[in-house]
Design a protein around this motif. Sequence first.
Motif, PDB file in Angstrom:
ATOM      1  N   LEU A 132      -8.229   2.036  -2.685  1.00 58.76           N
ATOM      2  CA  LEU A 132      -7.970   3.067  -3.025  1.00 58.76           C
ATOM      3  C   LEU A 132      -6.468   3.254  -4.077  1.00 58.76           C
ATOM      4  CD1 LEU A 132      -7.970   6.200  -3.576  1.00 58.76           C
ATOM      5  CD2 LEU A 132      -6.212   5.903  -1.713  1.00 58.76           C
ATOM      6  N   ASP A 133      -5.334   1.944  -4.369  1.00 55.37           N
ATOM      7  CA  ASP A 133      -4.475   1.652  -4.952  1.00 55.37           C
ATOM      8  C   ASP A 133      -5.076   1.204  -6.322  1.00 55.37           C
ATOM      9  OD1 ASP A 133      -2.645   3.036  -3.257  1.00 55.37           O
ATOM     10  OD2 ASP A 133      -2.006   1.389  -2.259  1.00 55.37           O
ATOM     11  N   MET A 134      -5.703   0.262  -6.185  1.00 51.68           N
ATOM     12  CA  MET A 134      -5.860  -0.697  -7.276  1.00 51.68           C
ATOM     13  C   MET A 134      -6.472   0.931  -8.367  1.00 51.68           C
ATOM     14  SD  MET A 134      -7.779  -3.855  -5.850  1.00 51.68           S
ATOM     15  CE  MET A 134      -8.320  -4.521  -7.114  1.00 51.68           C
ATOM     16  N   ALA A 135      -7.870   2.002  -7.376  1.00 47.78           N
ATOM     17  CA  ALA A 135      -7.993   2.381  -8.164  1.00 47.78           C
ATOM     18  C   ALA A 135      -7.163   3.196  -9.427  1.00 47.78           C
ATOM     19  CB  ALA A 135      -9.106   2.767  -8.223  1.00 47.78           C
ATOM     20  N   ILE A 136      -6.306   3.686  -8.367  1.00 50.03           N
ATOM     21  CA  ILE A 136      -5.849   4.777  -8.926  1.00 50.03           C
ATOM     22  C   ILE A 136      -4.188   4.365 -10.153  1.00 50.03           C
ATOM     23  CG2 ILE A 136      -2.992   6.402  -8.163  1.00 50.03           C
ATOM     24  CD1 ILE A 136      -5.040   6.317  -5.665  1.00 50.03           C
ATOM     25  N   ILE A 181       0.804  -1.601  -0.509  1.00 50.88           N
ATOM     26  CA  ILE A 181      -0.072  -0.044   0.057  1.00 50.88           C
ATOM     27  C   ILE A 181       1.180   0.940  -0.466  1.00 50.88           C
ATOM     28  CG2 ILE A 181      -1.894   1.741   1.523  1.00 50.88           C
ATOM     29  CD1 ILE A 181      -2.534  -1.434   2.774  1.00 50.88           C
ATOM     30  N   THR A 182       0.577   1.483  -0.943  1.00 53.98           N
ATOM     31  CA  THR A 182       1.403   3.162  -1.164  1.00 53.98           C
ATOM     32  C   THR A 182       1.260   3.924   0.066  1.00 53.98           C
ATOM     33  OG1 THR A 182       1.416   3.386  -3.022  1.00 53.98           O
ATOM     34  CG2 THR A 182       1.432   5.404  -2.647  1.00 53.98           C
ATOM     35  N   ASP A 183       0.485   4.460   0.803  1.00 48.88           N
ATOM     36  CA  ASP A 183      -0.194   5.493   1.898  1.00 48.88           C
ATOM     37  C   ASP A 183       0.986   5.080   3.189  1.00 48.88           C
ATOM     38  OD1 ASP A 183      -1.565   7.406   1.653  1.00 48.88           O
ATOM     39  OD2 ASP A 183      -2.538   6.966   3.262  1.00 48.88           O
ATOM     40  N   VAL A 184       1.282   3.417   3.504  1.00 51.56           N
ATOM     41  CA  VAL A 184       1.996   2.597   4.756  1.00 51.56           C
ATOM     42  C   VAL A 184       2.949   3.190   4.478  1.00 51.56           C
ATOM     43  CG1 VAL A 184       1.968   0.920   5.431  1.00 51.56           C
ATOM     44  CG2 VAL A 184      -0.515   1.090   4.678  1.00 51.56           C
ATOM     45  N   GLY A 194      -2.721   8.173 -18.028  1.00 52.81           N
ATOM     46  CA  GLY A 194      -1.521   8.598 -17.548  1.00 52.81           C
ATOM     47  C   GLY A 194      -1.234   8.879 -15.499  1.00 52.81           C
ATOM     48  N   ASP A 195       0.633   9.086 -15.856  1.00 53.70           N
ATOM     49  CA  ASP A 195      -0.207   8.825 -14.218  1.00 53.70           C
ATOM     50  C   ASP A 195      -0.310  10.402 -13.778  1.00 53.70           C
ATOM     51  OD1 ASP A 195       2.293   7.387 -13.449  1.00 53.70           O
ATOM     52  OD2 ASP A 195       3.315   7.189 -15.023  1.00 53.70           O
ATOM     53  N   ASN A 196      -0.289  11.367 -14.451  1.00 53.15           N
ATOM     54  CA  ASN A 196      -0.715  12.805 -14.340  1.00 53.15           C
ATOM     55  C   ASN A 196      -2.310  13.150 -13.905  1.00 53.15           C
ATOM     56  OD1 ASN A 196       0.836  14.507 -13.574  1.00 53.15           O
ATOM     57  ND2 ASN A 196       2.023  14.849 -15.311  1.00 53.15           N
ATOM     58  N   ALA A 197      -3.176  11.539 -14.622  1.00 53.93           N
ATOM     59  CA  ALA A 197      -4.485  11.938 -14.868  1.00 53.93           C
ATOM     60  C   ALA A 197      -5.245  11.882 -12.971  1.00 53.93           C
ATOM     61  CB  ALA A 197      -5.734  10.305 -14.935  1.00 53.93           C
TER      62      ALA A 197
END
Length: 404
Positions: A372-376, A319-322, A384-387
């Motif tokens: 959330l991470d999966m959705a992102i 998880i990015t947040d962790v 694209g990454d900036n979306a």
Amino acid sequence: MAKTIIFHVDVNSAFLSWEACRQLGNDPEALDIRQIPAIIGGRRELRHGVVLAKSIPASKAGIKTGEPIVHALKKCPNLQIFPPDFSVYRDRSDALMELLRSYAPCVQQLSIDEAFCDMTGTEILYGDPVSFAAKLKQEIYAKLGFTVNIGISSNKLLAKMASDFEKPNKIHTLFPEEIREKMWPLPVSDLLYAGRSSVQKLHNLGIFTIGELAAADPDVLQQHLKSHGKELYNYANGIDPSPVEEQSDAPKGYSNSITLPFDCTDRNDAKGIILSLCENIGTRIRKDNAFVSVVSVTLVDADFCKSSHQTSLPAGTNITDVIYENACKLFDNLWDNSPIRLIGVHTSKASDQCYTQYSLFDTEKNEKLEKLDMAIDSIRLRYGDNAIKRARLLDERKKEPTED
Ligand SMILES: [Mg+2]
């Protein structure tokens, strides 16, 4: 034995060039932002952030890398500002390294936009090194769309010094026999690895040019600057025995680091960079269906002092947040407010399953974060990454008093 030949390849205004390439890749008719006053930097509406990279027209308007965006806007009100996107940079960087590896027997990546290539013995294959460098530079532009400087010499130090001479899109040599003419007249602050405090000490000793340092008494230097004094003395004399070393990727870790084009002194800027690094790491971990349980943060300050801290997580995570929360805690413990040159986040002890139990509360929270991470990830994959950007930075910055 073949004469040692080292190239130092350095992308010109890397972040800005790479953003220009991205835009032209999406729309070949798009305006090339290298041709207009443009910068890469934080978000304009937040009045925070600094200039990370600038176009030549922006530089002609007096804009400096590392200065606050508000100042840049005063110098150039029609300045175009684009947010940084580290995953675009990572892709361009990988493409460059791949191209270099197709020609050079040994490549050492030094930062996101620079590498040493040991070209010793390749003269038989490619001919004269200077004309081959010109071909290489041309091929990088034709295939990847951006310009580089190439410095050529017989060791890493001199090659890197050479690539820093006039920019952009230039090739320079700095062979030992050229040191007197090309390197010794330069200010001592231009010498590689001469950090701010060393330069101050050298100034106090009456040493202002690299030539003066080369002619100084090494014992006196050692007395005032310890072992670094002797090192700097050797560098000033063009001596650097360190070989070009191919680094092997840590097999079970996911890392990302960035050498900043300026010295970062702002906690929020640093955390914004850490978030970008963690986003990139998180996406790669999830793509591999992996988990990590150790997070570490490395900082290199403006005097090239390196420090790092690490922590073990109670459970493996993807998880990015962790990862980000832990990296921020480590950063807060580690950072002594000295100007930062490089920030790195490393994760390790990856395994292919999540082996420790979460507490009930954590499980629920983590399930939400995973979704959330999966959705992102899927939005970024499509648009694209900036979306999509996390709101965290916005939230954190709102708490800060706005300066102006
Ligand atoms: Mg560069």
